[in-house]
Design a protein around this motif. Structure first.
Motif, mmCIF file in Angstrom:
data_model
loop_
_atom_site.group_PDB
_atom_site.id
_atom_site.type_symbol
_atom_site.label_atom_id
_atom_site.label_comp_id
_atom_site.label_asym_id
_atom_site.label_seq_id
_atom_site.Cartn_x
_atom_site.Cartn_y
_atom_site.Cartn_z
ATOM 1 N N VAL A 240 -103.816 49.085 -58.739
ATOM 2 C CA VAL A 240 -103.087 48.482 -57.625
ATOM 3 C C VAL A 240 -101.691 48.051 -58.066
ATOM 4 N N TYR A 241 -101.624 47.423 -59.263
ATOM 5 C CA TYR A 241 -100.338 46.954 -59.777
ATOM 6 C C TYR A 241 -99.378 48.120 -59.973
ATOM 7 N N SER A 242 -99.927 49.217 -60.510
ATOM 8 C CA SER A 242 -99.096 50.399 -60.769
ATOM 9 C C SER A 242 -98.551 50.975 -59.462
ATOM 10 N N LEU A 243 -99.398 51.049 -58.461
ATOM 11 C CA LEU A 243 -98.960 51.570 -57.166
ATOM 12 C C LEU A 243 -97.898 50.685 -56.539
ATOM 13 N N PHE A 244 -98.068 49.371 -56.683
ATOM 14 C CA PHE A 244 -97.063 48.445 -56.155
ATOM 15 C C PHE A 244 -95.719 48.618 -56.869
ATOM 16 N N GLN A 245 -95.792 48.883 -58.208
ATOM 17 C CA GLN A 245 -94.543 49.101 -58.949
ATOM 18 C C GLN A 245 -93.790 50.322 -58.409
ATOM 19 N N ASN A 246 -94.528 51.399 -58.162
ATOM 20 C CA ASN A 246 -93.913 52.616 -57.624
ATOM 21 C C ASN A 246 -93.274 52.344 -56.262
ATOM 22 N N ILE A 247 -94.028 51.602 -55.424
ATOM 23 C CA ILE A 247 -93.511 51.271 -54.090
ATOM 24 C C ILE A 247 -92.263 50.418 -54.207
ATOM 25 N N ASP A 248 -92.292 49.440 -55.148
ATOM 26 C CA ASP A 248 -91.151 48.540 -55.323
ATOM 27 C C ASP A 248 -89.912 49.315 -55.762
ATOM 28 N N ALA A 249 -90.127 50.307 -56.659
ATOM 29 C CA ALA A 249 -88.999 51.124 -57.130
ATOM 30 C C ALA A 249 -88.392 51.910 -55.971
ATOM 31 N N LEU A 250 -89.253 52.477 -55.141
ATOM 32 C CA LEU A 250 -88.758 53.234 -53.995
ATOM 33 C C LEU A 250 -87.988 52.345 -53.022
ATOM 34 N N VAL A 251 -88.488 51.126 -52.857
ATOM 35 C CA VAL A 251 -87.817 50.203 -51.946
ATOM 36 C C VAL A 251 -86.437 49.827 -52.454
ATOM 37 N N HIS A 252 -86.322 49.672 -53.800
ATOM 38 C CA HIS A 252 -85.043 49.257 -54.372
ATOM 39 C C HIS A 252 -84.029 50.390 -54.443
ATOM 40 N N GLU A 253 -84.462 51.627 -54.232
ATOM 41 C CA GLU A 253 -83.486 52.718 -54.183
ATOM 42 C C GLU A 253 -82.714 52.634 -52.861
ATOM 43 N N ASP A 254 -81.824 53.574 -52.654
ATOM 44 C CA ASP A 254 -80.937 53.474 -51.498
ATOM 45 C C ASP A 254 -81.525 54.119 -50.235
#
Length: 555
Positions: free
Chosen positions: A224-238
């Motif tokens: 779950v943590y790993s998936l959230f990290q991926n989502i967070d990275a996508l959110v922080h992109e443009d």
């Protein structure tokens, strides 16, 4: 009254159309001429069951139609309830009997046999020699008494019935509470243990699903943590920035080209929806935390719930409901003893109210019975029976005995009669001889018809076995009844035929190898000849014709 009877293909009644008048009409004819079939047809119009065996040989169906003229507010109310048109007091009953299907209609509307029986009570009453069985059955006596003053007794019985229903309901509720108390007392410790266990468990409706979801998160925390990290990275992109710029560009474009305004509005909505989603995901990611102690607590709670479900063989919602039931059963939500006492007080009051109404009904019936006794004794005297008649009520009932409350009240009655002076009063059902039966029944019928204003009364050979003075007395009584009701009587007695207002002859004839019945109303000459025939029983003489003329003209 019955004004017309039309019969088609009912056995030998091939095509009969006869009109009836007010007053006293006799129907005579030889054995097998079809008199009983006329009565059968009238019985069918009044609710008797039909048989395809009555259909004339070679025909597909038999039809009976009766035309009635009745002035009755009770009939009008009944027809209104059944949605049957009723204009100027006229009602036409039609029955069609076929080999495959029978139909019943009233003023053109299809009825059930049960509905026809309800209507028939207001149209006519058929009286025959077998009718006496009703008088000989004590179970019918209360209905007979009540029938002499139907409107009054119906009101009293309705009031009594309402209170009886309330009393029965309160009594049933009281018994349920007593059973609850007995159940508690028998298993008090066990129920208290179960309630304590379920109270401590403190289950909630959606708890299982919430625990399962949280356990799934903690057991799969790394994924779950790993998936959230991926989502967070996508959110922080443009991604959102580009969508924002696209929205701005479409806004400018739609200012020049309006057909793009709808696209711009959709993109604008999606931008803000996605922004809300991303903000929620960021918040959940920041609050994400792994707590091994929390996992242990949740797994233990899940295990405890599963254990309770196995133990009680119930789901969580069922366990919650059972816990509430135990609370109620053990009086946690209100004192059971107090509720029992309250219900017992209510029950006693209702029983008293019921008894009071039953007593009022008894007193009404006794008053009616006095009138019936007087009328019956007078009617018996008219029929040359020096008989005493009494209606005897059972002894007064005690209020505390529940067995006395029956749907018809608290009464039981017997009809007592003394037909031989000095023999004493005895139960009517046990001492009446065949020769007296028809006259006693006629005495009852005369009083009943008068009291209930029955429009049409049909007598089917009730004078069988009578002769001389007794036959003349019966004729006079039937004539008396015809003064207030239309009377139709099938008879073999010249005394009865002579005293009638109208005379219909039923005879059988053969044409082209087929037997059929002919019905005709006789004029005075024909009536004299038919009465003379009844006197002679065979060949008519001039002397018999003269005697017939004398008794007809001097009636």
């Amino acid at each position: 009254m019955l004004t017309r009877l039309v019969i088609t293909n009912l056995a030998i009644l091939e095509n009969v159309d006869v009109a009836f008048k007010d007053g006293f009409t006799v129907l005579t004819g030889g054995t097998g001429a079809g008199k009983s079939l006329v009565i059968d047809s009238l019985s069918l119009l009044l609710g008797a069951r039909a048989s395809s065996e009555l259909i004339r040989t070679g025909e597909e169906k038999a039809t009976i139609k009766g035309y009635f003229k009745v002035d009755s507010s009770r009939l009008a109310a009944l027809l209104n309830r059944l949605e049957i048109p009723f204009i100027d007091g006229e009602i036409v009953i039609e029955r069609v009997i076929s080999h495959t299907k029978n139909t019943i209609k009233a003023n053109g509307l299809t009825l059930t046999l049960q509905q026809l029986s309800l209507i028939a009570k207001h149209l006519a009453d058929i009286h025959n020699q077998f009718d006496f069985a009703r008088i000989l059955n004590p179970e019918n006596y209360l209905d007979i008494i009540d029938g002499f003053s139907f409107e009054q007794t119906s009101l009293y019985k309705s009031e009594y019935g309402e209170r009886l229903d309330l009393y029965k309901k309160a009594k049933a509720e009281h018994e349920t509470l007593l059973m609850q108390k007995a159940k508690i007392e028998a298993s008090q410790d066990f129920y208290e243990f179960q309630l304590k266990e379920l109270d401590e468990a403190d289950l909630s409706e959606n708890e299982e699903a919430e625990i399962a979801s949280e356990i799934a998160l903690l057991r799969n925390y790394d994924h779950v943590y790993s998936l959230f990290q991926n989502i967070d990275a996508l959110v922080h992109e443009d991604f959102l920035d580009k969508l924002y710029e696209l929205n701005k560009a479409l806004t400018k474009l739609s200012s020049y080209q309006s057909q793009y305004q709808e696209i711009q509005e959709k993109v604008d909505e999606r931008y803000y929806e996605l922004d809300d989603i991303f903000q929620t995901l960021k918040k959940d990611f920041r609050s994400l935390d792994y707590d091994p102690e929390r996992l242990n607590v949740l797994e233990q709670r899940s295990s405890d719930i599963a254990s309770l479900k196995r133990k009680y063989k119930k789901t969580v919602p069922e366990l919650i409901a059972y816990r509430e039931e135990l609370h109620s059963l053990l009086g946690v939500d209100g004192g059971l003893d107090e509720r029992i006492a309250e219900k017992e007080a209510e029950m006693k009051k209702l029983r008293h109210d019921c008894f009071v109404k039953a007593t009022e009904l008894t007193e009404l019936r006794k008053a009616i019975a006095i009138g019936i006794e007087k009328e019956i004794r007078h009617s018996l005297e008219d029929l040359l029976l020096s008989a005493d008649f009494r209606i005897v009520f059972s002894e007064a009932k005690e209020e505390g005995d529940d067995s006395i409350f029956q749907p018809s009240g608290v009464d039981s009655v017997d009809f007592l009669i003394e037909t031989n002076v000095g023999e004493g009063l005895k139960s009517l059902a046990k001492i009446v001889s065949g020769g007296e039966a028809s006259r006693i029944m006629l005495a009852f019928k005369a009083v009943f018809v008068k009291a209930n204003k029955i429009a049409t009364v049909i007598f089917d050979e009730i004078d069988t076995g009578l002769s001389g003075e007794a036959a003349q007395a019966v004729a006079n009584k039937i004539k008396e009844i015809s003064l207030s009701s239309q009377v139709l009587a099938i008879t073999h007695m010249p005394q009865v035929a002579a005293i009638s207002d109208h005379h219909i002859l039923i005879k059988k004839e053969v044409f082209l190898g087929r037997t059929s019945t002919k019905i005709e109303e006789l004029d005075l000459e024909g009536k004299i000849r038919e009465v003379a025939y009844l006197i002679s029983g065979g060949k008519v003489t001039e002397k018999q014709l003269a005697y017939a003329k004398e008794i007809i003209l001097n009636r």
